[in-house]
Write a protein that holds these residues in place. Structure first.
Motif, PDB file in Angstrom:
ATOM      1  N   LEU A   1       0.698  -1.084   0.019  1.00  0.00           N
ATOM      2  CA  LEU A   1       0.027  -0.051   0.160  1.00  0.00           C
ATOM      3  C   LEU A   1       0.854   1.130   0.064  1.00  0.00           C
ATOM      4  N   ALA A   2       0.703   2.032  -1.105  1.00  0.00           N
ATOM      5  CA  ALA A   2       1.413   3.379  -0.953  1.00  0.00           C
ATOM      6  C   ALA A   2       0.693   4.463  -0.362  1.00  0.00           C
ATOM      7  N   ILE A   3       1.156   5.288   0.182  1.00  0.00           N
ATOM      8  CA  ILE A   3       0.605   6.525   0.751  1.00  0.00           C
ATOM      9  C   ILE A   3       1.237   7.790   0.325  1.00  0.00           C
ATOM     10  N   VAL A   4       0.602   8.475  -0.586  1.00  0.00           N
ATOM     11  CA  VAL A   4       1.226   9.617  -1.134  1.00  0.00           C
ATOM     12  C   VAL A   4       0.604  10.765  -0.942  1.00  0.00           C
ATOM     13  N   GLY A   5       1.070  12.238  -0.961  1.00  0.00           N
ATOM     14  CA  GLY A   5       0.845  13.317  -0.582  1.00  0.00           C
ATOM     15  C   GLY A   5       1.997  14.183  -0.511  1.00  0.00           C
ATOM     16  N   GLU A   6       1.580  15.698  -0.724  1.00  0.00           N
ATOM     17  CA  GLU A   6       2.473  16.695  -0.312  1.00  0.00           C
ATOM     18  C   GLU A   6       2.945  16.537   1.078  1.00  0.00           C
ATOM     19  N   SER A   7       4.324  17.107   1.455  1.00  0.00           N
ATOM     20  CA  SER A   7       4.575  17.378   2.763  1.00  0.00           C
ATOM     21  C   SER A   7       3.728  18.040   3.683  1.00  0.00           C
ATOM     22  N   GLY A   8       3.525  17.617   4.763  1.00  0.00           N
ATOM     23  CA  GLY A   8       2.516  18.174   5.830  1.00  0.00           C
ATOM     24  C   GLY A   8       1.162  17.480   5.606  1.00  0.00           C
ATOM     25  N   SER A   9       1.095  16.386   4.708  1.00  0.00           N
ATOM     26  CA  SER A   9      -0.372  15.920   4.605  1.00  0.00           C
ATOM     27  C   SER A   9      -0.780  14.826   5.692  1.00  0.00           C
ATOM     28  N   GLY A  10       0.160  14.489   6.391  1.00  0.00           N
ATOM     29  CA  GLY A  10      -0.115  13.672   7.658  1.00  0.00           C
ATOM     30  C   GLY A  10       0.408  12.336   7.301  1.00  0.00           C
ATOM     31  N   LYS A  11       1.157  11.936   6.298  1.00  0.00           N
ATOM     32  CA  LYS A  11       1.788  10.615   6.126  1.00  0.00           C
ATOM     33  C   LYS A  11       2.560  10.124   7.137  1.00  0.00           C
ATOM     34  N   SER A  12       3.633  10.888   7.493  1.00  0.00           N
ATOM     35  CA  SER A  12       4.706  10.406   8.286  1.00  0.00           C
ATOM     36  C   SER A  12       4.021  10.411   9.971  1.00  0.00           C
TER      37      SER A  12
ATOM     38  N   HIS B   1       7.138  10.465  -2.229  1.00  0.00           N
ATOM     39  CA  HIS B   1       6.396  11.636  -2.804  1.00  0.00           C
ATOM     40  C   HIS B   1       6.910  10.958  -4.332  1.00  0.00           C
ATOM     41  N   ASP B   2       7.503  10.035  -4.579  1.00  0.00           N
ATOM     42  CA  ASP B   2       8.000   9.969  -6.049  1.00  0.00           C
ATOM     43  C   ASP B   2       7.011   8.741  -6.612  1.00  0.00           C
ATOM     44  N   LEU B   3       5.936   9.306  -7.422  1.00  0.00           N
ATOM     45  CA  LEU B   3       4.899   8.775  -7.956  1.00  0.00           C
ATOM     46  C   LEU B   3       5.350   7.500  -8.863  1.00  0.00           C
ATOM     47  N   GLY B   4       6.780   7.908  -9.551  1.00  0.00           N
ATOM     48  CA  GLY B   4       7.097   6.831 -10.465  1.00  0.00           C
ATOM     49  C   GLY B   4       7.348   5.476  -9.773  1.00  0.00           C
ATOM     50  N   VAL B   5       7.938   5.590  -8.436  1.00  0.00           N
ATOM     51  CA  VAL B   5       8.285   4.480  -7.670  1.00  0.00           C
ATOM     52  C   VAL B   5       7.097   3.601  -7.242  1.00  0.00           C
ATOM     53  N   VAL B   6       6.192   4.587  -6.898  1.00  0.00           N
ATOM     54  CA  VAL B   6       4.734   4.153  -6.441  1.00  0.00           C
ATOM     55  C   VAL B   6       4.190   3.389  -7.568  1.00  0.00           C
ATOM     56  N   ALA B   7       4.107   3.722  -8.759  1.00  0.00           N
ATOM     57  CA  ALA B   7       3.577   3.239  -9.913  1.00  0.00           C
ATOM     58  C   ALA B   7       4.079   1.786 -10.155  1.00  0.00           C
ATOM     59  N   GLY B   8       5.384   1.594  -9.875  1.00  0.00           N
ATOM     60  CA  GLY B   8       6.082   0.210  -9.967  1.00  0.00           C
ATOM     61  C   GLY B   8       6.011  -0.676  -9.180  1.00  0.00           C
ATOM     62  N   ILE B   9       5.658  -0.340  -7.833  1.00  0.00           N
ATOM     63  CA  ILE B   9       5.794  -1.206  -6.632  1.00  0.00           C
ATOM     64  C   ILE B   9       4.364  -1.564  -6.029  1.00  0.00           C
ATOM     65  N   ALA B  10       3.517  -0.620  -6.040  1.00  0.00           N
ATOM     66  CA  ALA B  10       2.461  -0.657  -5.308  1.00  0.00           C
ATOM     67  C   ALA B  10       1.225  -1.658  -5.950  1.00  0.00           C
ATOM     68  N   ASP B  11       0.420  -2.072  -4.881  1.00  0.00           N
ATOM     69  CA  ASP B  11      -0.776  -2.715  -5.280  1.00  0.00           C
ATOM     70  C   ASP B  11      -2.141  -1.769  -5.169  1.00  0.00           C
ATOM     71  N   ARG B  12      -2.041  -0.953  -4.189  1.00  0.00           N
ATOM     72  CA  ARG B  12      -2.964   0.208  -3.895  1.00  0.00           C
ATOM     73  C   ARG B  12      -2.097   1.289  -3.510  1.00  0.00           C
ATOM     74  N   VAL B  13      -3.055   2.676  -3.516  1.00  0.00           N
ATOM     75  CA  VAL B  13      -2.554   3.679  -3.343  1.00  0.00           C
ATOM     76  C   VAL B  13      -3.712   4.319  -2.583  1.00  0.00           C
ATOM     77  N   ALA B  14      -3.125   5.235  -1.371  1.00  0.00           N
ATOM     78  CA  ALA B  14      -3.884   6.086  -0.543  1.00  0.00           C
ATOM     79  C   ALA B  14      -3.599   7.216  -0.620  1.00  0.00           C
ATOM     80  N   VAL B  15      -4.110   8.335  -1.105  1.00  0.00           N
ATOM     81  CA  VAL B  15      -3.680   9.736  -1.381  1.00  0.00           C
ATOM     82  C   VAL B  15      -4.187  10.605  -0.356  1.00  0.00           C
ATOM     83  N   MET B  16      -3.150  11.179   0.503  1.00  0.00           N
ATOM     84  CA  MET B  16      -3.597  12.104   1.794  1.00  0.00           C
ATOM     85  C   MET B  16      -3.364  13.479   1.332  1.00  0.00           C
ATOM     86  N   TYR B  17      -4.415  14.399   2.161  1.00  0.00           N
ATOM     87  CA  TYR B  17      -4.476  15.709   2.012  1.00  0.00           C
ATOM     88  C   TYR B  17      -5.172  16.364   3.277  1.00  0.00           C
ATOM     89  N   ALA B  18      -4.282  17.185   3.753  1.00  0.00           N
ATOM     90  CA  ALA B  18      -4.725  17.940   5.042  1.00  0.00           C
ATOM     91  C   ALA B  18      -5.065  16.865   6.210  1.00  0.00           C
TER      92      ALA B  18
END
Length: 332
Positions: free
Chosen positions: A41-52, A217-234
């Motif tokens: 599962l990949a979690i993506v989003g801008e810095s400050g979106s709450g991922k870490s 943050h690297d959507l290229g890596v995410v596209a190659g390894i992830a099965d699912r993606v969760a996008v976080m914002y705020a």
């Protein structure tokens, strides 16, 4: 990936609030997701979106003072949010391991690389002495560190940033965890070593069925390894789908903007496309949809006053929108 298996880790309605001088800052706001054995599962989003912050809350690594964490994080039959520190220490490393974003502040400057690698093996695998040292050498070689045995005697400050990052990855993999959380795990590495690390994680998944949560943050890596993606914002998940569906048919305007901002090989551009504006202040969020001030569409009047729920917009595809993005047109 074993699709029908129950989740090995399930996060339900996780919320994290920090006390600040300006008032409560809601860093994570009702996040839910799960990951199954062998799944990425990949979690993506801008810095400050709450991922870490989400990943640190899962392992109980946020400071207790001034922090409020609610929700549930189920690992097997236990809730990690209600476990004691003693119980959490038994889970960390063996059950759930994490590659932290900044190895210079995460590695202990007073201990050698070898000691930091073998400590978890002694606790979780009962490996000591030569057996633990041989396992440590094997791990350092696997992550591409040359002259691995001599590196066991090095301290973190004696290594480059890239080597420190590889040591962090080796430590996380040392006890063959059931769940691996990788927070920008390959950011400091060149593309050749990055490919080696991704291959190593893939082999671990194949051998042990390890579930991986890949924060990037690297959507290229995410596209190659992830099965699912969760996008976080705020602090919220605004879209979740299979990697193919998310990249080919994004249903949230923020996801669409993220994909439009990535460089595409062979496509001439004078400059990268930026998302206008900035993420909202977690202390003073605007009413309605948090992305509304930056959204070029906002096709429903409720966007200004209501928080859109995460709803199913296609099979196994959820998005926090009031409208169908494919039918909406940008504001004039």
């Amino acid at each position: 990936m074993t699709v029908t298996a129950p989740p090995v880790l399930a996060v339900q309605d996780l919320a994290v609030t920090f006390d600040t001088a300006r008032g409560p800052a809601r860093a994570v706001d009702g996040v839910s997701f799960d990951v199954r054995p062998g799944e990425t599962l990949a979690i993506v989003g801008e810095s400050g979106s709450g991922k870490s912050v989400t990943s640190l809350a899962v392992l109980g690594l946020l400071p207790e003072r001034g922090t409020t964490v609610t929700g549930a994080v189920r690992f097997g039959d236990t809730d990690l949010l209600t476990d004691s520190q003693k119980q959490l220490r038994a889970v960390r490393g063996r059950g759930v391991a994490m590659v932290f974003q900044d190895p210079m502040t995460s590695l202990n400057p007073m201990l050698t690389v070898g000691r930091q690698l073998t400590e978890g093996m002694e606790v979780h695998l009962n490996l000591t002495g030569r057996a633990a040292e041989d396992r440590a050498v094997e791990l350092l070689e696997a992550v591409g560190i040359p002259d691995a045995r001599s590196r066991l005697r090095s301290h973190p400050h004696e290594l480059s940033g890239g080597l420190r990052q590889r040591v962090m990855i080796a430590i996380a993999l040392a006890c063959d965890p059931s769940v691996l959380i990788a927070d920008e795990a390959t950011t400091a590495l060149d593309v050749t070593v990055q490919a080696q690390i991704l291959d190593l994680v893939a082999r671990l998944q194949e051998r042990l069925g390890t579930a991986v949560i890949w924060i990037s943050h690297d959507l290229g890596v995410v596209a190659g390894i992830a099965d699912r993606v969760a996008v976080m914002y705020a602090g919220r998940v605004v879209e979740e789908a299979s990697v193919d569906d998310l990249f080919s048919d994004p249903r949230h305007p923020y996801t669409r903007a993220l994909l439009a901002a990535r460089p595409v090989l062979g496509q001439p551009r004078d400059r990268l496309t930026a998302i206008p504006g900035r993420p909202p202040d977690p202390v003073d969020r605007p009413p309605g949809c948090a992305f509304r001030p930056r959204c070029p569409i906002a096709a429903d009047p409720r966007c200004e006053t209501e928080v859109p729920p995460l709803r199913e917009v296609a099979p196994d595809h959820r998005a926090a929108v009031f409208y169908d993005l494919r039918e909406a047109t940008p504001d004039a």
